[in-house]
Design an enzyme around this catalytic site. Structure first.
Site, short mmCIF file in Angstrom:
data_model
loop_
_atom_site.label_atom_id
_atom_site.label_comp_id
_atom_site.label_asym_id
_atom_site.label_seq_id
_atom_site.Cartn_x
_atom_site.Cartn_y
_atom_site.Cartn_z
N CYS A 23 0.83 -1.19 0.00
CA CYS A 23 0.00 0.00 0.00
C CYS A 23 0.87 1.25 0.00
CB CYS A 23 -0.92 -0.01 1.20
SG CYS A 23 0.01 -0.24 2.69
N TYR A 27 -6.32 -13.15 -3.17
CA TYR A 27 -5.61 -12.73 -1.94
C TYR A 27 -6.25 -13.36 -0.71
CZ TYR A 27 -3.99 -9.16 1.52
OH TYR A 27 -3.45 -8.50 2.59
N HIS A 61 -2.72 -11.76 5.44
CA HIS A 61 -2.73 -10.64 6.40
C HIS A 61 -3.98 -10.60 7.28
CE1 HIS A 61 0.16 -8.77 3.38
NE2 HIS A 61 0.85 -8.96 4.49
N ASP A 69 4.30 -9.77 9.02
CA ASP A 69 4.84 -9.74 7.66
C ASP A 69 5.78 -8.55 7.50
OD1 ASP A 69 5.14 -10.42 4.98
OD2 ASP A 69 3.38 -9.31 4.34
#
Ligand code: ADP
Ligand code: SF4
Length: 688
Positions: A33, A172, A175, A268
């Site tokens: 992002c 996806y 996360h 992560d």
């Protein structure tokens, strides 16, 4: 360019097939992002184009919402809700393709991770659950029709992604931010139908979606699966040693590429303070390649080519994935290709980049001040326009601001004299890098020092504390003052806007006293009204030096702002585990000889605490004495100074990232003959 055939890093530049497409090398900018997202498409395009120009063989978007029921408002991520979003994406793929790189898009449905604050659609999830962002909103359990619709949204978005020109389309499940991951996890999925219960059922929707997307994108586009294979929650979550591996086995040959990592985001994108080693995810993700014949990409804050080659040669990864290293140095691959390893601007693992997304502002980076400014200011990370005339410039102070300013002035062709009071360059990053977990902060100074060494037009004067008369004596007409700031002893800060009065008090110390190695008593208190990392890390350092430490803060938790750098929870846990006593929501009422009186910020109830000294981490005062004196003397000069500017902490104390940025901006503005380097603003219509 180095002789690639004989280079020890040649393997990194081999082309690798990803299904029907081929990446020109193994450098893979994984989705990350930027805080720019759908509201700043031109900035987003320029940022990604710069990565492709810098040699990343694959350049991906950030997470891209596929439907209004996945609305991350107020966060600014990517959007592909309908056809009107396509042109912005087309601009991104065109820009990436111009550099012969592949463009990837991470399609996401966020489910119970999105509160849908903009669209006001009740969020959806495998089962009834509150959303995991702090809003009083619950996600409703999806019925069969919802599941069918979700699959269709993915198909529609994948088709749009193809129209937009993407080469790799992601599904996806990472996360803990994606519906497809929520379905996998028993703690969120308590369904009793064929999508819940045993693993084969919980994987069903992910598998169906992968197959749907495969059919939707056609035969000339690759599909990637981003999967979190371990959540570091032991048996309470996904584990690589258990269901993580089983899922990879079950889906092994379906995607064209596996993008694997650990969850949540704070694991992560762990900061260097908590994961100091390059390749820290290997122990969780290395198994994946053994279970699939498809290429695997993984991350681990890789900045050294040796470590990257080792990952490839040992069969851990096929692609070197990077988010942060590609932010700190978009030209990292090209620098390795050219054999210019010393010019790599290594990520320091501070997560200032992450914080910008979390506070919904354009991305910034401590190491790379051009990050996020590629379009709006037209800044390039490697190219600096030459000045029309070469000037003599004096920079005072070799901290982050002074070093960056000097470097960029020198690159423009100016002759720069850099004066530093101490025997070392680095300023605050040098001193702070001695604190636990902050060793990588030195890279801010090491990179710049290394670059300056090879520039003939820079003279470094160490051990030279300049005063106003010295400045005037140099006869130099352009002066930048980067003399930093000092922590205040008087306790002035957010909670005490007029400071704290001490009478007959215990020793009141500042962080500089700690850095200077001042003798410390056994029982010491740190008062943190700054709320970034320093108060917490000083408490940790004092504990390691044998003190009994109490940390007092008016906030409700330790190092509250580090919530944005994904560290708050880890810092708080570490201090508790070390035995540091933590007192929250209390401010200092008075400081006695052996006692502190604290006052509850809610009730104002008083309490007494024993202590022998207190360290104030509240706010800083600019060290601008030289500036003020030169300003006064300037009036009497026969030839007045053409430039007299404070930069960095000397102008306004802030983050290291802000100091570097300030130095960079000031250097560029010297070349603009007094005009300001203003930035452009996005106009959304003009990209349609
Ligand atoms: P910033 O983050 O703004 O770069 P720092 O505090 O990290 O600020 O660095 C300021 C640097 O300036 C320090 O290395 C300090 O030793 C140096 N400095 C301060 N005053 C003077 C001075 N009068 N002459 C030369 N150097 C100075
Ligand atoms: Fe690395 Fe910090 Fe830059 Fe992020 S902001 S890329 S963590 S140096």
């Amino acid at each position: 360019m180095s002789d690639l055939k004989n280079s020890p890093y040649a393997v990194l530049f081999e082309p690798v097939a990803i299904g029907p497409v081929t990446a020109r090398n193994r450098f893979y900018q994984v989705p990350h992002c930027t805080g720019l997202g759908h509201a700043n498409p031109k900035a987003e395009v320029a940022l990604r184009a710069t990565k492709a120009e810098g040699g990343w063989g694959v350049v991906c978007t950030q997470e891209v919402e596929i439907h209004p029921s996945s609305d991350l408002t107020p966060a600014l991520e990517g959007r592909l809700w309908d056809d009107q979003d396509i042109p912005a994406h087309r601009a991104m793929t065109n820009a990436v393709h111009e550099h012969q790189s592949l463009a990837g898009i991470e399609l996401v449905h966020n489910g119970q991770h999105s509160a849908n604050m903009g669209t006001r659609i009740p969020p959806i999830a495998p089962s009834h659950r509150p959303v995991d962002v702090m809003h009083p909103v619950q996600a409703r359990a999806m019925d069969k029709q919802d599941i069918k619709q979700l699959r269709q949204w993915y198909v529609d978005a994948a088709k749009r992604a193809r129209v937009a020109g993407y080469d790799i389309v992601y599904v996806y499940a990472g996360h803990n931010m994606a519906t497809l991951m929520h379905f996998l996890l028993p703690r969120y999925n308590d369904r009793s139908d064929e999508y819940g219960g045993k693993l084969v059922n919980r994987v069903r929707l992910l598998k169906e979606t992968l197959c749907d997307v495969r059919d939707a994108v056609g035969t000339d586009c690759a599909i990637a699966l981003r999967l979190a294979v371990d959540e570091l929650l032991g048996s309470g979550g996904m584990q690589a040693s258990d269901e993580g591996a089983e899922i990879v086995s079950m889906l092994a040959e379906i995607p064209d590429l596996w993008d694997v990592n650990i969850s949540g985001w704070s694991n992560d994108s762990a900061t260097a303070r908590f994961e100091p080693d390059e390749g820290y995810q290997e122990k969780y993700t290395a198994f994946v390649k053994k279970l699939t014949s498809k290429p695997v990409v993984g991350v681990g804050r890789f900045t050294s080519p040796g470590a990257m080659v080792s990952q490839i040669n040992r069969g851990v990864l096929d692609f070197i994935g990077a988010a942060r290293p590609s932010i700190a140095d978009p030209f990292l691959p090209n620098k390795i290709l050219a054999g210019e390893l010393e010019s790599i601007r290594e990520c320091i693992g501070c997560n200032i980049c992450v914080s910008s997304d979390n506070v919904v502002s354009a991305i910034r980076c401590t190491q790379n001040p051009t990050m996020g400014e590629e379009w709006r200011r037209g800044w390039h990370p490697e190219k600096m326009p030459k000045a029309s005339s070469s000037e003599q410039v004096l920079v005072i102070g070799a901290g982050p601001a002074g070093l960056e300013c000097t470097l960029q002035l020198a690159r423009q062709g100016h002759s720069v004299l850099l004066a530093e009071a101490t025997r070392n360059v680095g300023g605050r990053v040098l001193t702070e890098s001695s604190l636990p977990g902050l060793a990588s902060y030195r890279r801010v100074s090491d990179y710049r020092q290394q670059q300056l060494r090879v520039l003939p037009n820079v003279e470094l004067l160490l051990d030279n504390q300049l005063n106003a008369a010295d400045v005037v004596d140099t006869g130099i007409e352009h002066v930048f003052i980067a003399t930093g700031a000092k922590w205040r002893r008087d306790g002035l800060g957010r909670q005490h806007p007029q400071g704290i009065l001490y009478e007959d008090a215990m020793p009141v110390l500042t962080p500089e006293d700690i850095f200077a190695g001042k003798q410390l008593p056994e029982n010491i208190t740190v008062y943190d009204d700054d709320h970034y990392y320093l108060g917490g890390v000083i408490a940790e350092a004092l504990h390691h030096s044998g003190c009994h430490v109490t940390l007092v803060t008016p906030a409700n938790c330790v190092s509250a702002w580090t919530e944005h750098t994904l560290e708050q929870h880890k810092i708080h846990t570490r201090l508790l585990m070390l035995g540091v006593r933590i007192i929250t929501a209390q401010q200092i009422k008075s400081v006695g000889k052996k006692r502190l009186t604290l006052s509850c910020i809610y009730t104002e109830n008083l309490s007494e605490h024993e202590s022998e000294a207190i360290v104030m981490v509240t706010s800083r005062m600019p060290s601008d004495k030289v500036y003020q004196e030169v300003l006064t003397e300037c009036h009497d000069l026969a030839t007045p100074l053409r430039t007299l500017k404070r930069i960095g902490d000397c102008l306004a104390p802030s983050t290291v990232a802000a100091a570097v940025y300030s130095g960079h901006l000031a250097a560029r503005e010297l070349g603009l003959d007094g005009t300001k380097d203003l930035y452009r603003r996005e106009s959304l219509q003009s990209i349609q």
